[in-house]
Design a protein around this motif. Sequence first.
Motif, PDB file in Angstrom:
ATOM      1  N   GLU A 180      35.682  47.526  48.588  1.00 16.76           N
ATOM      2  CA  GLU A 180      35.100  48.603  49.405  1.00 16.76           C
ATOM      3  C   GLU A 180      34.606  49.767  48.553  1.00 16.76           C
ATOM      4  O   GLU A 180      33.814  50.590  49.021  1.00 16.76           O
ATOM      5  CB  GLU A 180      36.129  49.099  50.425  1.00 16.76           C
ATOM      6  N   ARG A 181      35.086  49.863  47.304  1.00 17.38           N
ATOM      7  CA  ARG A 181      34.704  50.973  46.440  1.00 17.38           C
ATOM      8  C   ARG A 181      34.309  50.441  45.064  1.00 17.38           C
ATOM      9  O   ARG A 181      34.514  49.278  44.741  1.00 17.38           O
ATOM     10  CB  ARG A 181      35.859  51.972  46.325  1.00 17.38           C
ATOM     11  N   LYS A 182      33.765  51.315  44.262  1.00 16.94           N
ATOM     12  CA  LYS A 182      33.303  50.918  42.939  1.00 16.94           C
ATOM     13  C   LYS A 182      34.495  50.619  42.045  1.00 16.94           C
ATOM     14  O   LYS A 182      35.374  51.459  41.849  1.00 16.94           O
ATOM     15  CB  LYS A 182      32.455  52.033  42.324  1.00 16.94           C
ATOM     16  N   ALA A 183      34.526  49.425  41.469  1.00 20.28           N
ATOM     17  CA  ALA A 183      35.644  49.020  40.620  1.00 20.28           C
ATOM     18  C   ALA A 183      35.235  47.848  39.747  1.00 20.28           C
ATOM     19  O   ALA A 183      34.284  47.124  40.048  1.00 20.28           O
ATOM     20  CB  ALA A 183      36.861  48.646  41.452  1.00 20.28           C
ATOM     21  N   LYS A 184      35.968  47.681  38.675  1.00 21.42           N
ATOM     22  CA  LYS A 184      35.849  46.495  37.824  1.00 21.42           C
ATOM     23  C   LYS A 184      37.083  45.649  38.075  1.00 21.42           C
ATOM     24  O   LYS A 184      38.214  46.151  38.083  1.00 21.42           O
ATOM     25  CB  LYS A 184      35.809  46.918  36.354  1.00 21.42           C
ATOM     26  N   VAL A 185      36.884  44.358  38.293  1.00 24.09           N
ATOM     27  CA  VAL A 185      38.005  43.445  38.558  1.00 24.09           C
ATOM     28  C   VAL A 185      37.962  42.310  37.546  1.00 24.09           C
ATOM     29  O   VAL A 185      36.900  41.721  37.305  1.00 24.09           O
ATOM     30  CB  VAL A 185      37.949  42.874  39.988  1.00 24.09           C
ATOM     31  N   ILE A 186      39.101  42.029  36.953  1.00 22.16           N
ATOM     32  CA  ILE A 186      39.223  40.889  36.043  1.00 22.16           C
ATOM     33  C   ILE A 186      40.307  39.972  36.602  1.00 22.16           C
ATOM     34  O   ILE A 186      41.453  40.396  36.790  1.00 22.16           O
ATOM     35  CB  ILE A 186      39.573  41.343  34.622  1.00 22.16           C
ATOM     36  N   ILE A 187      39.931  38.741  36.911  1.00 23.36           N
ATOM     37  CA  ILE A 187      40.867  37.752  37.446  1.00 23.36           C
ATOM     38  C   ILE A 187      41.152  36.730  36.351  1.00 23.36           C
ATOM     39  O   ILE A 187      40.229  36.194  35.729  1.00 23.36           O
ATOM     40  CB  ILE A 187      40.306  37.051  38.689  1.00 23.36           C
ATOM     41  N   THR A 188      42.418  36.452  36.134  1.00 24.38           N
ATOM     42  CA  THR A 188      42.789  35.475  35.110  1.00 24.38           C
ATOM     43  C   THR A 188      44.141  34.871  35.452  1.00 24.38           C
ATOM     44  O   THR A 188      44.630  35.000  36.575  1.00 24.38           O
ATOM     45  CB  THR A 188      42.794  36.131  33.713  1.00 24.38           C
ATOM     46  N   THR A 189      44.734  34.213  34.474  1.00 27.71           N
ATOM     47  CA  THR A 189      46.047  33.590  34.649  1.00 27.71           C
ATOM     48  C   THR A 189      46.757  33.586  33.296  1.00 27.71           C
ATOM     49  O   THR A 189      46.185  34.034  32.291  1.00 27.71           O
ATOM     50  CB  THR A 189      45.908  32.161  35.197  1.00 27.71           C
ATOM     51  N   ASP A 190      47.986  33.109  33.270  1.00 24.51           N
ATOM     52  CA  ASP A 190      48.696  33.030  31.994  1.00 24.51           C
ATOM     53  C   ASP A 190      48.723  31.612  31.433  1.00 24.51           C
ATOM     54  O   ASP A 190      48.872  31.415  30.237  1.00 24.51           O
ATOM     55  CB  ASP A 190      50.125  33.569  32.125  1.00 24.51           C
ATOM     56  N   HIS A 191      48.567  30.620  32.283  1.00 28.52           N
ATOM     57  CA  HIS A 191      48.522  29.209  31.854  1.00 28.52           C
ATOM     58  C   HIS A 191      48.148  28.366  33.059  1.00 28.52           C
ATOM     59  O   HIS A 191      48.189  28.834  34.200  1.00 28.52           O
ATOM     60  CB  HIS A 191      49.873  28.748  31.297  1.00 28.52           C
ATOM     61  N   GLY A 192      47.784  27.108  32.816  1.00 31.33           N
ATOM     62  CA  GLY A 192      47.506  26.195  33.915  1.00 31.33           C
ATOM     63  C   GLY A 192      48.617  25.172  34.068  1.00 31.33           C
ATOM     64  O   GLY A 192      49.728  25.355  33.560  1.00 31.33           O
ATOM     65  N   THR A 193      48.318  24.087  34.773  1.00 31.13           N
ATOM     66  CA  THR A 193      49.274  23.000  34.965  1.00 31.13           C
ATOM     67  C   THR A 193      48.545  21.670  34.836  1.00 31.13           C
ATOM     68  O   THR A 193      47.326  21.603  34.958  1.00 31.13           O
ATOM     69  CB  THR A 193      49.928  23.032  36.365  1.00 31.13           C
ATOM     70  N   ILE A 194      49.322  20.610  34.628  1.00 36.32           N
ATOM     71  CA  ILE A 194      48.747  19.266  34.604  1.00 36.32           C
ATOM     72  C   ILE A 194      49.621  18.344  35.447  1.00 36.32           C
ATOM     73  O   ILE A 194      50.842  18.509  35.490  1.00 36.32           O
ATOM     74  CB  ILE A 194      48.621  18.728  33.163  1.00 36.32           C
TER      75      ILE A 194
END
Length: 520
Positions: free
Chosen positions: A404-418
Amino acid sequence: MQRYNILWADDEIDLLKPHILFLNQRGYDIEPVNNGMEAVELCNSRAFDVVFLDENMPGMSGLEALTEIKNNKPAMPVVMITKNEAEKIMEEAIGSKIDDYLIKPLNPNQILLSLKKLLENKRLIIEKNNHNYQQEFRKISLAFMDHMSHQEWAQTYRKLVYWELQLGHAENADMAEVLQTQKTEANTNFCQYVKKNYEDWLNNPNADRPVLSHQLLRKKVFPELKPEVPVFFILIDNMRWDQWRVIEPLVSELFDVEQEDTYYAILPTVTAYARNAIFAGMLPSEIARIYPDLWVGEDEDESKNNYEEDLLGRQIKKYNLNTKFSYHKILRQEQGHNLAAAIPNLFSNGFNAIVYNFVDMLSHARTDVEMVRELAPDEAAYRSLTKSWFEHSPLYEILQRIAERKAKVIITTDHGTIQVKRPFKIIGDRNVNTNLRYKQGKNLSFEGDGKVMVVTRPERIFLPKTNVTTTYVFATGDQFFAYPNNYNHYVNYFRDTFQHGGISLEEMIIPLISLSSKNE
């Protein structure tokens, strides 16, 4: 050749005989009617593959007939045909969930294209995808024969995920099986690549190395800190690249996706090591040495990630970042809803870290809860479950509030799975950790060490040692460790579950997504 049944309602149906003959010759059987009421009655009593409705019929109009048909048979494809190009008419039709919209005068090929799009779309896509993957298959396989860089491995993994998502819709599984074989081959080669280069990445500053967990904030996130534009760093625990791809359409409705990138998780690919490294900006043995009050060892019962906020605060101070920050860890629905309500208050901070644990809980629940195993028996179902959760989660609500407002967003993770398939026998004493993808201890015994990664000098890869002879062993590909005691029960219980801690494309090459608000 399959023939399709089409209902066509138009008060001037007799004038459409040339079009009907054209469609008959191409495998479509047409049931003609000249009013909306008869069209509704026929739809209630018979099955049609598609309904054509003229918008402007006397008596019951096309729009009124459309409403009745959709009320009774919501899944039946309906094409609205009209002379009227008024925006209001089109909006009404679209709002009533038409499947296509044609403008008179009609062109035979225009009609044919609409029918193919509605009735043969899936078959045509499958055929095209199979053909395209067959061409790509050779390129990917040849790449394994070269000395690939970490960037090329990331690109290859993203290609394999792309084709996995494309071919997952195929009705016959032949091509999907070929892809799975190629993915297994890719993992075999990738694991050899990591075994050969991992120590060099950590010790040689001149090595061609990827961004790793402990470098993530310093290299990729802190440079985004700017006055007046808060950064929201959202870490979804355990999220793989394919899971990002299935939630991306929902996220991109809210944000402009500026960059879809990847980085590499450190070993072991588990929360206790990788996520602490992210927030500390240090490798595990460095944290244990410099911040012994904030490091919890394998031999301690305390939770290993209780001090992430403290580690983050010290990293921010280390780099003299003059910014207010917040840290939030979401473990329950209620916490997520509370944070969503509080989002407006966080815009006064320069940096906000949010750790969301659901995907990790999902992978554990799939191992331990029979019903969740039934809901997600394979990779495609696991992705689908992730998307369904996200769409109805407080995390989606949090992102909506940020957007809704001005922002920078960074989406990530710490590890995946198998998804693990192959057991690997290992023997250890009672002090050995319980993780299925890596083992750490002083008395580890196993055969075929070429099939795993063995580290007898943990200090070379910056891992703590609980004693002088501590060894780390990492599973590769889709292996999981199993003890000889009660071996068959153990193997049957854990085979096909989603695990992390070892070396694989899925665990190590993980998403790093940069977003900016659309509503600026």
